[in-house]
Motif scaffolding. Structure first.
Motif, mmCIF file in Angstrom:
data_model
loop_
_atom_site.group_PDB
_atom_site.id
_atom_site.type_symbol
_atom_site.label_atom_id
_atom_site.label_comp_id
_atom_site.label_asym_id
_atom_site.label_seq_id
_atom_site.Cartn_x
_atom_site.Cartn_y
_atom_site.Cartn_z
ATOM 1 N N SER A 41 0.443 7.045 -25.956
ATOM 2 C CA SER A 41 -0.444 7.603 -24.886
ATOM 3 C C SER A 41 0.333 8.995 -24.660
ATOM 4 O O SER A 41 1.266 9.159 -24.584
ATOM 5 C CB SER A 41 -0.428 6.896 -23.704
ATOM 6 O OG SER A 41 -0.741 7.462 -22.325
ATOM 7 N N GLY A 69 -4.770 9.512 -25.832
ATOM 8 C CA GLY A 69 -4.162 8.264 -26.683
ATOM 9 C C GLY A 69 -4.721 7.922 -27.783
ATOM 10 O O GLY A 69 -5.900 8.816 -28.366
ATOM 11 N N TRP A 90 -9.296 7.822 -31.425
ATOM 12 C CA TRP A 90 -8.282 8.578 -30.452
ATOM 13 C C TRP A 90 -9.376 8.583 -29.225
ATOM 14 O O TRP A 90 -10.673 8.643 -29.338
ATOM 15 C CB TRP A 90 -8.090 9.974 -30.925
ATOM 16 C CG TRP A 90 -8.946 10.680 -31.356
ATOM 17 C CD1 TRP A 90 -9.694 10.596 -32.523
ATOM 18 C CD2 TRP A 90 -9.783 11.938 -30.713
ATOM 19 N NE1 TRP A 90 -10.659 11.946 -32.809
ATOM 20 C CE2 TRP A 90 -10.608 12.598 -31.306
ATOM 21 C CE3 TRP A 90 -9.531 12.474 -29.250
ATOM 22 C CZ2 TRP A 90 -11.503 13.892 -31.236
ATOM 23 C CZ3 TRP A 90 -10.323 13.644 -29.179
ATOM 24 C CH2 TRP A 90 -11.285 14.328 -29.832
ATOM 25 N N THR A 102 -4.407 5.366 -20.268
ATOM 26 C CA THR A 102 -3.752 5.041 -21.606
ATOM 27 C C THR A 102 -2.458 4.533 -21.287
ATOM 28 O O THR A 102 -1.898 4.217 -22.645
ATOM 29 C CB THR A 102 -3.876 6.145 -22.542
ATOM 30 O OG1 THR A 102 -3.463 7.307 -22.216
ATOM 31 C CG2 THR A 102 -5.633 6.422 -22.845
ATOM 32 N N ALA A 127 -3.152 11.027 -30.739
ATOM 33 C CA ALA A 127 -2.488 10.906 -29.252
ATOM 34 C C ALA A 127 -2.381 12.258 -28.655
ATOM 35 O O ALA A 127 -2.497 12.408 -27.483
ATOM 36 C CB ALA A 127 -1.485 10.243 -29.025
#
Length: 326
Positions: A41, A69, A90, A102, A127
Motif C-alpha cells: 500500500s 497499492g 495496481w 489499500t 504500489a
C-alpha cells in the motif's frame, strides 16, 4: 475467509490518536467492483491530509486509508470484464468515495481503478504509481506527444510526482530540467533522467536554466506561490504551468508576464479528472512501465501494525517512497 486485517480511522485527527488496526468482515465485491489481495500500500500526502481532517471530515462509520497499492485480483463482481482472478494489478484512488482503501489485507475497489500490472513491473513499483504517476502524466499533457521534443521544468524533482514527471518526460523525448533543495535530492533527480538539475538553495534558478537549455515549454509545479517568478522568467510563448499541490501561501500572479507569453496555468486535482483523461494517463503509465521507463524511488517499508508511523513519515516529508505491507 472470515475476517480481514485493516487499518481504519473512525474520526479525523493525529495519526497516533485515530488510526487503529482491526479485523473487519471480508468485503464482497458488488456489481462493477473487484476485490484485491493487497501486497503493498502506497502512502501519499493526500492520505495523511484526509486522515488529519485537512481535506475532508469524519468518515461515515470508518475509513480504511490509502489510495494506491498493488496486489492480485481475489474476486470479481458481476459485470466486470478485462480482469481475472489471480491477475497482478495496481490500484489508484481506491479510497476516493470508497470505504475500503489499500491499508488492509484486502480492498474492494471499482473495477476502473484496478489496472493490470505488466510482468516486468514489481509490486513495489505498482504500489508507488497511483496518485503520483497519474498526476505527473496529467501535468505533462496526458500524452507523450504533448512534450515530445519540448523542454520541461519539474519543480521538486525528487518528490514522488516530480520523479515520475522526469521519467515520463524523458520517455516521451523531452529535455528535462529539475529543481531540488539538496545534493541528495539532486542525485535522485539525475537518476530519474533529468538533463539539468538545479539546487534552488544555492543557484539562481532562472539564470541557470536560460543559460543552459533556454526557455521551457511546460512546468510541472509543486509550489506555485514560491516559484511563480521563476516560472514566468523561464517560460516560452504558449507555455503551460501545471500545478498539482496546494500551499498555505496564496500566489501573487504576475498577469502581465503571463499574458505576454500567452501562457496558461492549469491545475491538476485527480479527484475531478474526467474518465477520458484518466484512460489516457493510465494507458501512458502502463506503456511506460512496459518499456522499462518507470522506476520506484528509494522505498521505506512499514508493517500494517505501524501504519501510524508510516503516515507520520510522509507527513514529515520523508525522502523517497513509503509503503505499508499488510
Amino acid at each position: 475467509m472470515g475476517a480481514v486485517k485493516a487499518a481504519i480511522y473512525r474520526k479525523t485527527g493525529q495519526a497516533q490518536d485515530v488510526l487503529e488496526v482491526v479485523e473487519l468482515p471480508v468485503p464482497e465485491p458488488k456489481a462493477g467492483e473487484v476485490r484485491v489481495a493487497i501486497s503493498a500500500s502506497g502512502v501519499n500526502p493526500t492520505d495523511w491530509k484526509a486522515r488529519a481532517g485537512l481535506t475532508s471530515g469524519d468518515p461515515d462509520g470508518f475509513q480504511v486509508p490509502h489510495h494506491d497499492g498493488a496486489g492480485r485480483v481475489d474476486a470479481i463482481g458481476p459485470g466486470v470484464t478485462g480482469l481475472a482472478v489471480g491477475q497482478r494489478v495496481w490500484l489508484y484512488l481506491a479510497a476516493a468515495e470508497n470505504r475500503y482503501g489499500t491499508a488492509a489485507e484486502f480492498a474492494v475497489v471499482p473495477a476502473e481503478k484496478v489496472v493490470p500490472l505488466p510482468d516486468n513491473a514489481s509490486d513495489q513499483l505498482g504500489a508507488c504509481l497511483g496518485v503520483p504517476a497519474l498526476t505527473a502524466a496529467y501535468c505533462l499533457g496526458g500524452d507523450p506527444d504533448a512534450v515530445r521534443g519540448r523542454t520541461v521544468l519539474v519543480a521538486g524533482g525528487a518528490g514522488a510526482v516530480g520523479h515520475f514527471a522526469i521519467e515520463f518526460a524523458k520517455h516521451a523525448g523531452a529535455t528535462v530540467v529539475a529543481t531540488v533543495s539538496s545534493e541528495e535530492k539532486g542525485e535522485l533527480a539525475r537518476a530519474a533522467g533529468a538533463d539539468l538539475v538545479v539546487n534552488y538553495r544555492e543557484e539562481d534558478v532562472a539564470d541557470k536554466i536560460l543559460k543552459s537549455v533556454g526557455r521551457v515549454d511546460r512546468v510541472v509545479e509543486v509550489a506555485l506561490a514560491a516559484n511563480i517568478r521563476i516560472d514566468t522568467a523561464v517560460i516560452a510563448p504558449h507555455a503551460v504551468i501545471a500545478v498539482y499541490a496546494g500551499e498555505g501561501q496564496e500566489p501573487r500572479i504576475p498577469l502581465l508576464e503571463l499574458a505576454q507569453a500567452n501562457a496558461m496555468i492549469q491545475f491538476a486535482l485527480m479527484y475531478t479528472v474526467s474518465k477520458e483523461d484518466f484512460d489516457r494517463v493510465v494507458s501512458w503509465t502502463n506503456a511506460a512501465m512496459e518499456a522499462g521507463a518507470l522506476s520506484a524511488l528509494p522505498i521505506t517499508e512499514y508493517s500494517l501494525d505501524d501504519v501510524a508511523a508510516a503516515q507520520l513519515a510522509v507527513e514529515k516529508g520523508a525522502v523517497g517512497k513509503v509503503l505499508v505491507r499488510p
